[in-house]
Design a protein around this motif. Sequence first.
Motif, mmCIF file in Angstrom:
data_model
loop_
_atom_site.group_PDB
_atom_site.id
_atom_site.type_symbol
_atom_site.label_atom_id
_atom_site.label_comp_id
_atom_site.label_asym_id
_atom_site.label_seq_id
_atom_site.Cartn_x
_atom_site.Cartn_y
_atom_site.Cartn_z
ATOM 1 N N PRO A 157 0.821 -1.217 0.000
ATOM 2 C CA PRO A 157 0.000 0.000 0.000
ATOM 3 C C PRO A 157 0.852 1.263 0.000
ATOM 4 O O PRO A 157 2.033 1.245 0.363
ATOM 5 C CB PRO A 157 -0.829 -0.123 1.281
ATOM 6 N N ALA A 158 0.235 2.356 -0.392
ATOM 7 C CA ALA A 158 0.961 3.608 -0.609
ATOM 8 C C ALA A 158 1.619 4.137 0.658
ATOM 9 O O ALA A 158 2.626 4.848 0.580
ATOM 10 C CB ALA A 158 0.020 4.657 -1.196
ATOM 11 N N ALA A 159 1.096 3.798 1.838
ATOM 12 C CA ALA A 159 1.735 4.249 3.069
ATOM 13 C C ALA A 159 3.153 3.708 3.190
ATOM 14 O O ALA A 159 4.012 4.329 3.831
ATOM 15 C CB ALA A 159 0.915 3.807 4.285
ATOM 16 N N ASP A 160 3.401 2.564 2.567
ATOM 17 C CA ASP A 160 4.729 1.952 2.582
ATOM 18 C C ASP A 160 5.366 1.891 1.207
ATOM 19 O O ASP A 160 6.437 1.297 1.038
ATOM 20 C CB ASP A 160 4.642 0.524 3.152
ATOM 21 N N MET A 161 4.708 2.467 0.206
ATOM 22 C CA MET A 161 5.258 2.478 -1.148
ATOM 23 C C MET A 161 4.963 3.827 -1.803
ATOM 24 O O MET A 161 4.351 3.932 -2.860
ATOM 25 C CB MET A 161 4.682 1.317 -1.974
ATOM 26 N N GLY A 162 5.403 4.890 -1.126
ATOM 27 C CA GLY A 162 5.326 6.224 -1.700
ATOM 28 C C GLY A 162 6.523 6.468 -2.611
ATOM 29 O O GLY A 162 7.354 5.578 -2.835
ATOM 30 N N PRO A 163 6.646 7.670 -3.137
ATOM 31 C CA PRO A 163 7.776 7.957 -4.034
ATOM 32 C C PRO A 163 9.136 7.657 -3.414
ATOM 33 O O PRO A 163 10.027 7.134 -4.098
ATOM 34 C CB PRO A 163 7.591 9.450 -4.318
ATOM 35 N N ALA A 164 9.319 7.953 -2.138
ATOM 36 C CA ALA A 164 10.609 7.666 -1.502
ATOM 37 C C ALA A 164 10.856 6.172 -1.393
ATOM 38 O O ALA A 164 11.992 5.695 -1.565
ATOM 39 C CB ALA A 164 10.667 8.308 -0.118
ATOM 40 N N ASP A 165 9.803 5.402 -1.120
ATOM 41 C CA ASP A 165 9.936 3.953 -1.013
ATOM 42 C C ASP A 165 10.205 3.330 -2.377
ATOM 43 O O ASP A 165 10.992 2.377 -2.502
ATOM 44 C CB ASP A 165 8.670 3.355 -0.411
ATOM 45 N N LEU A 166 9.560 3.867 -3.398
ATOM 46 C CA LEU A 166 9.815 3.374 -4.744
ATOM 47 C C LEU A 166 11.258 3.673 -5.148
ATOM 48 O O LEU A 166 11.933 2.845 -5.770
ATOM 49 C CB LEU A 166 8.824 4.007 -5.726
ATOM 50 N N CYS A 230 2.311 6.566 -7.194
ATOM 51 C CA CYS A 230 2.204 5.647 -6.056
ATOM 52 C C CYS A 230 0.810 5.607 -5.453
ATOM 53 O O CYS A 230 0.427 4.613 -4.843
ATOM 54 C CB CYS A 230 3.247 6.027 -5.008
ATOM 55 N N PHE A 231 0.064 6.681 -5.590
ATOM 56 C CA PHE A 231 -1.367 6.668 -5.286
ATOM 57 C C PHE A 231 -2.008 7.790 -6.076
ATOM 58 O O PHE A 231 -1.424 8.866 -6.219
ATOM 59 C CB PHE A 231 -1.651 6.847 -3.786
ATOM 60 N N ASP A 232 -3.203 7.513 -6.587
ATOM 61 C CA ASP A 232 -3.882 8.493 -7.435
ATOM 62 C C ASP A 232 -5.258 8.797 -6.872
ATOM 63 O O ASP A 232 -6.204 8.033 -7.044
ATOM 64 C CB ASP A 232 -4.000 7.961 -8.862
ATOM 65 N N THR A 233 -5.365 9.931 -6.184
ATOM 66 C CA THR A 233 -6.675 10.377 -5.704
ATOM 67 C C THR A 233 -7.525 10.941 -6.833
ATOM 68 O O THR A 233 -8.737 11.113 -6.685
ATOM 69 C CB THR A 233 -6.522 11.481 -4.650
ATOM 70 N N GLY A 234 -6.885 11.254 -7.949
ATOM 71 C CA GLY A 234 -7.542 12.004 -9.015
ATOM 72 C C GLY A 234 -7.251 13.485 -8.928
ATOM 73 O O GLY A 234 -7.634 14.248 -9.805
ATOM 74 N N GLY A 235 -6.546 13.903 -7.854
ATOM 75 C CA GLY A 235 -6.285 15.327 -7.686
ATOM 76 C C GLY A 235 -7.582 16.078 -7.455
ATOM 77 O O GLY A 235 -8.548 15.553 -6.888
ATOM 78 N N LEU A 236 -7.651 17.316 -7.888
ATOM 79 C CA LEU A 236 -8.853 18.118 -7.684
ATOM 80 C C LEU A 236 -10.064 17.546 -8.413
ATOM 81 O O LEU A 236 -11.207 17.780 -7.989
ATOM 82 C CB LEU A 236 -8.603 19.564 -8.108
ATOM 83 N N ASN A 237 -9.862 16.816 -9.482
ATOM 84 C CA ASN A 237 -10.942 16.020 -10.090
ATOM 85 C C ASN A 237 -11.020 14.702 -9.323
ATOM 86 O O ASN A 237 -10.734 13.624 -9.841
ATOM 87 C CB ASN A 237 -10.675 15.764 -11.572
ATOM 88 N N ALA A 279 8.286 9.218 -10.192
ATOM 89 C CA ALA A 279 7.601 8.728 -9.000
ATOM 90 C C ALA A 279 6.912 9.896 -8.297
ATOM 91 O O ALA A 279 7.578 10.839 -7.848
ATOM 92 C CB ALA A 279 8.584 8.050 -8.053
ATOM 93 N N VAL A 280 5.591 9.833 -8.207
ATOM 94 C CA VAL A 280 4.804 10.915 -7.626
ATOM 95 C C VAL A 280 3.606 10.316 -6.913
ATOM 96 O O VAL A 280 3.269 9.144 -7.072
ATOM 97 C CB VAL A 280 4.284 11.896 -8.706
ATOM 98 N N GLU A 281 2.934 11.161 -6.132
ATOM 99 C CA GLU A 281 1.602 10.842 -5.643
ATOM 100 C C GLU A 281 0.695 11.981 -6.086
ATOM 101 O O GLU A 281 1.032 13.156 -5.884
ATOM 102 C CB GLU A 281 1.582 10.692 -4.123
ATOM 103 N N ASN A 282 -0.413 11.641 -6.706
ATOM 104 C CA ASN A 282 -1.369 12.651 -7.169
ATOM 105 C C ASN A 282 -2.334 12.948 -6.031
ATOM 106 O O ASN A 282 -3.287 12.203 -5.791
ATOM 107 C CB ASN A 282 -2.121 12.134 -8.403
ATOM 108 N N ALA A 283 -2.041 14.003 -5.288
ATOM 109 C CA ALA A 283 -2.756 14.297 -4.048
ATOM 110 C C ALA A 283 -3.534 15.606 -4.156
ATOM 111 O O ALA A 283 -3.443 16.339 -5.144
ATOM 112 C CB ALA A 283 -1.764 14.360 -2.886
ATOM 113 N N VAL A 284 -4.287 15.890 -3.107
ATOM 114 C CA VAL A 284 -5.089 17.114 -3.038
ATOM 115 C C VAL A 284 -4.538 18.002 -1.924
ATOM 116 O O VAL A 284 -4.396 17.576 -0.781
ATOM 117 C CB VAL A 284 -6.567 16.797 -2.762
#
Length: 459
Positions: A157-166, A230-237, A279-284
């Motif tokens: 899961p992204a909590a353990d596989m964020g950009p730094a973990d990747l 690493c995780f895609d919330t969809g951003g503002l969309n 390596a990114v996370e698409n966050a809000v």
Amino acid sequence: MDLSFATADSPAIPLHVIEQDALDAWLADQPAHVASWVRAAGFAAGLGTTLLVPDAKGALTMALAGYGTAEARARGRFHLATAAMQLPEGIYAFHGLDPARAEEEALGWLLARYAFDRYRDQSPATAKLVAPKGVDAARLQVIAAGEALTRDLINTPAADMGPADLEAACATLASAHGASIDVIRGDALLEQNFAMIHTVGRAAAQAPRLIDMRWGETGPTLTLVGKGVCFDTGGLNLKPAAGMGVMKKDMGGAATVLGLAQMIMTLNLPLRLRVLVPAVENAVAGNAFRPGDILTARNGLTVEINNTDAEGRLVLADALAYAAEDQPDMLVSMATLTGAARVAVGPDLAPYFTDDPDLASALDGAAAHVADPVWRLPFHTPYEAMIEPGIADLDNAPKGGFAGTITAALFLRRFAGGTRYAHFDIYGWNPDSKPARPKGGIGMGARALLQALPKALNL
């Protein structure tokens, strides 16, 4: 987790692989007590069935694996992986298996021993196999290990596989194989002209980054680019909750190219390999990018953002443009890019795009040989107008919903710089357990590409 074969000199229990219409003939050749046992048990050699056969003293003397009919086998693959899951711990050896099916079934047996056990104990298959004669056991073990790496990365899961973990996973892989690695992080991306990678990832807790791994000193050049969202919330969309359920797999492209890279390096293929992972996370957050923004890519093209949930093609675009500056002999991108690809071909096929008929021929033949199905879709040039919004050079999310996987591929082709290019729009996830493929992260297209490389690059 042991993804290896038993040694060839290991005492092994015979595992007789019996097609449904050959059962009577096989029984006629057996001792009377064996035939009686099999008939009394009701074993009919149906696909996926097994039976243990004892000797007169009750000790296990052989096992049977039903191989069904040709029609039943055509509906799946890795059929004997079911036997690997059903049989008790021990060492087994195939008997009666068509040599043409030995490689697929031996690999399936290894993959059946995979389990993702980072967070709880699992129960993988414990039955081991002696590699069938004529099969390159060492190569299959390398392939299974590469696939396990891909699965582990996606399943985490992204909590353990964020950009730094990747990044850390890439560094571990590079260190194991003597590869070099360079990473551009955070605001340095802007300074070095990777504005789209930076923009997509800037709202996340972990800084966006571009990971660049290189290996090999001689031979043709192959560059692999893997989408590492690493995780895609969809951003503002923002995606609805149901759409976020498996978004830990949105770095499946990166996971797949890393598994493939491990295979290439372990097999010591005579080529120069480069792996690029944005390596990114698409966050809000308050600094998230917005619909209507216009970004400038590394190659100078401007992109209008009409949906922040179409972020994968943005980070890939910068990485592809960077890769193309070196003009590699072959450039390949892999990404969990579009839902349209799943609508088109479902979760089991890896659709790919290329303008090179020789590469397509090599991939199609290789995929059939290694039971890693792919399907070529067209770079349909008349659809180019659909990705041109007028206010900018490109639109990241064309309206209308038509040909979504093709328009995404056309978008990426604009950044490949005229190189020999292939793009895979993979799913990276197995929604239901199947033989050798438990529910969860899965590699797609990597084994086909590995098999195709000697022909594609004249190795």
